[in-house]
Design an enzyme around this catalytic site. Sequence first.
Site, mmCIF file in Angstrom:
data_model
loop_
_atom_site.group_PDB
_atom_site.id
_atom_site.type_symbol
_atom_site.label_atom_id
_atom_site.label_comp_id
_atom_site.label_asym_id
_atom_site.label_seq_id
_atom_site.Cartn_x
_atom_site.Cartn_y
_atom_site.Cartn_z
ATOM 1 N N LEU A 149 0.811 -1.206 0.000
ATOM 2 C CA LEU A 149 0.000 0.000 0.000
ATOM 3 C C LEU A 149 0.852 1.266 0.000
ATOM 4 O O LEU A 149 0.586 2.213 -0.722
ATOM 5 C CB LEU A 149 -0.919 -0.010 1.218
ATOM 6 C CG LEU A 149 -2.051 0.992 1.098
ATOM 7 C CD1 LEU A 149 -3.116 0.490 0.145
ATOM 8 C CD2 LEU A 149 -2.641 1.268 2.460
ATOM 9 N N LEU A 343 3.162 -3.288 6.642
ATOM 10 C CA LEU A 343 2.540 -3.341 7.967
ATOM 11 C C LEU A 343 1.041 -3.083 7.913
ATOM 12 O O LEU A 343 0.319 -3.368 8.849
ATOM 13 C CB LEU A 343 3.213 -2.318 8.895
ATOM 14 C CG LEU A 343 4.738 -2.482 9.047
ATOM 15 C CD1 LEU A 343 5.301 -1.416 9.967
ATOM 16 C CD2 LEU A 343 5.099 -3.875 9.564
ATOM 17 N N ASP A 344 0.582 -2.532 6.804
ATOM 18 C CA ASP A 344 -0.806 -2.098 6.673
ATOM 19 C C ASP A 344 -1.578 -3.162 5.893
ATOM 20 O O ASP A 344 -1.173 -3.540 4.791
ATOM 21 C CB ASP A 344 -0.774 -0.774 5.900
ATOM 22 C CG ASP A 344 -2.136 -0.147 5.746
ATOM 23 O OD1 ASP A 344 -3.153 -0.865 5.851
ATOM 24 O OD2 ASP A 344 -2.183 1.066 5.490
ATOM 25 N N THR A 345 -2.670 -3.665 6.460
ATOM 26 C CA THR A 345 -3.425 -4.715 5.751
ATOM 27 C C THR A 345 -4.676 -4.180 5.061
ATOM 28 O O THR A 345 -5.528 -4.953 4.638
ATOM 29 C CB THR A 345 -3.857 -5.837 6.723
ATOM 30 O OG1 THR A 345 -4.640 -5.236 7.754
ATOM 31 C CG2 THR A 345 -2.663 -6.554 7.316
ATOM 32 N N SER A 346 -4.803 -2.866 4.948
ATOM 33 C CA SER A 346 -6.025 -2.330 4.330
ATOM 34 C C SER A 346 -6.143 -2.713 2.854
ATOM 35 O O SER A 346 -7.222 -2.652 2.280
ATOM 36 C CB SER A 346 -6.089 -0.813 4.497
ATOM 37 O OG SER A 346 -4.982 -0.205 3.895
#
Length: 420
Positions: A149, A343-346
């Site tokens: 992302l 680190l971001d799973t959006s």
Amino acid sequence: MFESGTLGGVTDGKMPLIAKVATSVSKTAAALSRAAGRGDGSVIGGWIGLKIDPDLLTHLASGRAVALVSGTNGKTTTTRLTAAAVGVLGRVATNSFGANMPTGHTSALAKEGHTPFAVLEVDEHYLPEVIDATRPKVVALLNLSRDQLDRAKEVAMMAQLWKTKLAGHPEIKVVANSDDPMVVWAASGSPQTTWFSAGQRWLDDSFVCPESGHPIERAQGDWWCTGCPLRRPRPQWVVEDEGVIDPRGDWHLVKLQLPGRVNIGNAATALAVAAEFGVRPIEALPRLNRVASIAGRYAQVDRDGRNIRLLLAKNPASWLEAFDMADQAPTLLSINARDPDGLDTSWLYDVDFSPLRDRPVLITGDRAYDLAVRLQVNQVPFRHVQSFDEALRSVPPGRLEVIANYTAFQDIRAELDRVN
Ligand SMILES: [Zn+2]
């Protein structure tokens, strides 16, 4: 560039002595690293070699006919298939999984010794640098989409870097995907381009024309910019049914051990690159069929009556591809969000999980709960398991598909004793 009388000026054959020393130290370091159980040593070996001779990659590449393979997805598999195809002509040096930066290229070439050919997977960020260092005969451009992302804005910037570099090297034969507008634009300044059509599942990063900023329209596999002449070129290599049509119009059945239509597209790319070296599809195809697994990807392992198949999905586009490859069978999804994964799973919300609705779905991994919420929204029933072992025990004998992102995939591979 070396002063005569210095170490670098003493040459033996084509390679300066310093390059020979660097090559030798690089190989020794890689072997020591392997012996110490620290992976395959290709990164550390290459790193040390380049410290001793900053031009080592150039020295090692000279005298070889080189093909570079780059893009966001499919480059490891396409590199492996291309190396197999070019292997018709003689020995091919190629880099192993993950080592797709100059350190890995240096190490791969040092390890193989002199070969007439090299086929190298190149991280998309490093392509311009590696073009300068290796002077390739062929560059294959697969696709460009967001990888993590936090890198999403880089897609157009990456295409621009490729475009600028390739325009400065008109001698390079470019083999490029006609279905990806970003790739077509990047290759548009190159005088020697061969187009292949391998499809584009992921459209979200190419709705806007990189040339003019106008919307791109699509219909029946075709695409065009609504504000400038950029449009899909007519491809010479086309995937059709279970095979590939070559530039002469002949259709070839492509029998692979690797699953899915995505891999027939990768095979088409490999055939197109190999053709630039003079390899005919009929010679290459039996070799493509022998490729079974790539650094554990697509590996099938039998355990307790279950046939487990491992699929790596590292970004939104490759999740869609994994759904295409997976059979209608119980499927385990595993998600981590450690450093290499982002680190971001959006990004989970960019992927449509509904193709999984009609099969038993299990979830695990550090971020299984993020996945749980996503599947709930997508109305996909699932069950949470604590470990890979528990997943194995909770499905009936038969096929178990495993789709995991990068570190989750590595965890499962380690549990399966580093399968190959
Ligand atoms: Zn345009």
